[in-house]
Design an enzyme around this catalytic site. Sequence first.
Site, PDB file in Angstrom:
ATOM      1  N   TYR A 140      24.798  36.635 -37.100  1.00  0.00           N
ATOM      2  CA  TYR A 140      23.768  37.270 -36.264  1.00  0.00           C
ATOM      3  C   TYR A 140      22.501  36.417 -36.314  1.00  0.00           C
ATOM      4  CZ  TYR A 140      21.841  40.846 -33.347  1.00  0.00           C
ATOM      5  OH  TYR A 140      21.295  41.488 -32.272  1.00  0.00           O
ATOM      6  N   LYS A 200      26.250  42.389 -32.823  1.00  0.00           N
ATOM      7  CA  LYS A 200      25.668  43.624 -33.342  1.00  0.00           C
ATOM      8  C   LYS A 200      26.765  44.539 -33.907  1.00  0.00           C
ATOM      9  CE  LYS A 200      21.320  45.119 -33.371  1.00  0.00           C
ATOM     10  NZ  LYS A 200      20.131  44.307 -33.578  1.00  0.00           N
ATOM     11  N   ASP A 209      18.508  44.439 -26.281  1.00  0.00           N
ATOM     12  CA  ASP A 209      18.004  43.251 -25.583  1.00  0.00           C
ATOM     13  C   ASP A 209      17.951  43.387 -24.063  1.00  0.00           C
ATOM     14  OD1 ASP A 209      17.532  42.106 -27.982  1.00  0.00           O
ATOM     15  OD2 ASP A 209      19.113  40.610 -27.882  1.00  0.00           O
ATOM     16  N   THR A 224       8.140  44.914 -25.575  1.00  0.00           N
ATOM     17  CA  THR A 224       8.996  46.022 -26.012  1.00  0.00           C
ATOM     18  C   THR A 224       8.946  46.229 -27.514  1.00  0.00           C
ATOM     19  OG1 THR A 224      10.497  45.623 -24.151  1.00  0.00           O
ATOM     20  CG2 THR A 224      11.363  46.884 -26.004  1.00  0.00           C
TER      21      THR A 224
END
Length: 543
Positions: free
Chosen positions: A93, A167, A239, A297
């Site tokens: 990741y 993820k 995302d 965000t």
Amino acid sequence: MINLKGQDLLRNPYLNKGTAFTKEERKMYELTGLLPNAVRTIEQQEQIIYQRTKDFEDKLEKRNYLMNLYDTNKTLFSYVIGKHITEFLPIIYTPTIGDAVINYSKIYDTPKDAVFLSIDHPEDIKKSIENSLKDLDEIKLIVVTDGEGVLGIGDWGVQGVDISIGKLAVYTVAAGINPKNALPIVIDSGTNNEALLNDPFYLGNKHKRVTGEKYYDFIDKFVKIVLELFPEVLLHWEDLGRGNASAILENYRSKICTFNDDIQGTGVMMVSAMSAIAEVTGIPIKDHKILVFGGGTAGIGVSDQILLEKMQSGLSEENAIKQFYLVDRFGLITQDMDNLTEGQKKYARAKGEFKKPLTNLAEIVEATKPTVLIGTSGVTGAFTEEAVRKMAELNEKPAIMPISNPTKLAEAKATDLIKWTDGRALVVTGSPSEPIEHNGVTYTIGQANNALLYPGLGLGIIVAKAKTVSDGMLSAAAHGIASLQDFSKTGAAILPSVEKVREASKLVAIAVVKQAIKEGLNRIEIVDVKKAVEDSIWEPIYK
């Protein structure tokens, strides 16, 4: 009982054991002659895989090797990563996944069990999802992205699918969510990345991003079909672009079981960090002044989550908001600025509060006097020496947290923060940092790695079969890892190390389930929360 035999069994990543199939199993499942004669245990397989990874100096190549294992034997993949979690989590990741996304079309080999939905064909949504279910059990978790806001690297279109895949791999390794209960999805709504549009080998839709009504109609149809197929599923958004991420979360969060890791997960992680900072500084969370550098965000999500924590500590929303200062590329956000998002408007300062517009970070620190500086901008080196020294001048123990990913986009290096503050800074970074020696003290740098929280959050939601994901459940997740934090030694990390991720996930899950029950959000009755969580954890063991 396994129904597959022969090559079909070896090609099934959920059932394949490779050389670990016993002599008896090889006869039973028509594998005789399809494998070398030796029978190896999973421990022996892991040793061979681990030694092989040493041959790769390039991190992306190492990731490709490990993800090939993910593609062929998910049990062994999870076992290997779990054995070397600190070493391999940054490989599968962040930060290495950023390079994987950028190079996705060039190095594509297999779909890695992901579902690809095209915005140009909403009529195919249901069939596309159903086509993916042949080898899977009940779907309890979906991670979906549209690739518009990947990490700190922007719009990568359909190539963002690697984020959903990665993820879910972390969910499995960190929290023991069975890979047969999880589904990665990418919504290909086009891309505004000109390099991709002009790349003859790009695998996604070759048109500009679809926006507005058509985009939201597609999302709505997608959500309805997902709930029709899997009524109790947890829908995890990842995302998305900054405007869409907030709009989608606000539209669905009170109606279905869903959360956005960029907005809420990062925020929850920072609340956990704030709890530690409160303990170390002796200043309660409600009294800290927060300067967030990055008004997108993640910055709004972090602010919102800390704001909720302040309000739970007894402050009114009005008084709590007064303790926040947000900075974007135009400087300190004020109410007279044009084109502010709804989140930015919430934290914008009054026009006349300061004598002049503030654009220089050191000047902003001087004027606002924050106790905490958080970076979510993806602007490399934005935390200047002048600004950091000003934080140290104003605070005995300044909390400075450049959490942008990947490493190359971090607002500051941990080693500089320790040096510029003479070891007084409480530092948290977004990517892993090596321990730092300064004046005879070893400083262990805490990583704001969402892997410490979101897998356990997801596990708890799934165990409780929660109707929605409440603010109370998010807060419970943030405090779930408190028992893993020890500040008795100078230089101790603000957050637990990644090697404790399995322990952290279990603690977080238990806290989340308890809170869901307290709020009446659980769909099933749970008598023993700890047992319910432990019973639901999948272990990478050959059956």
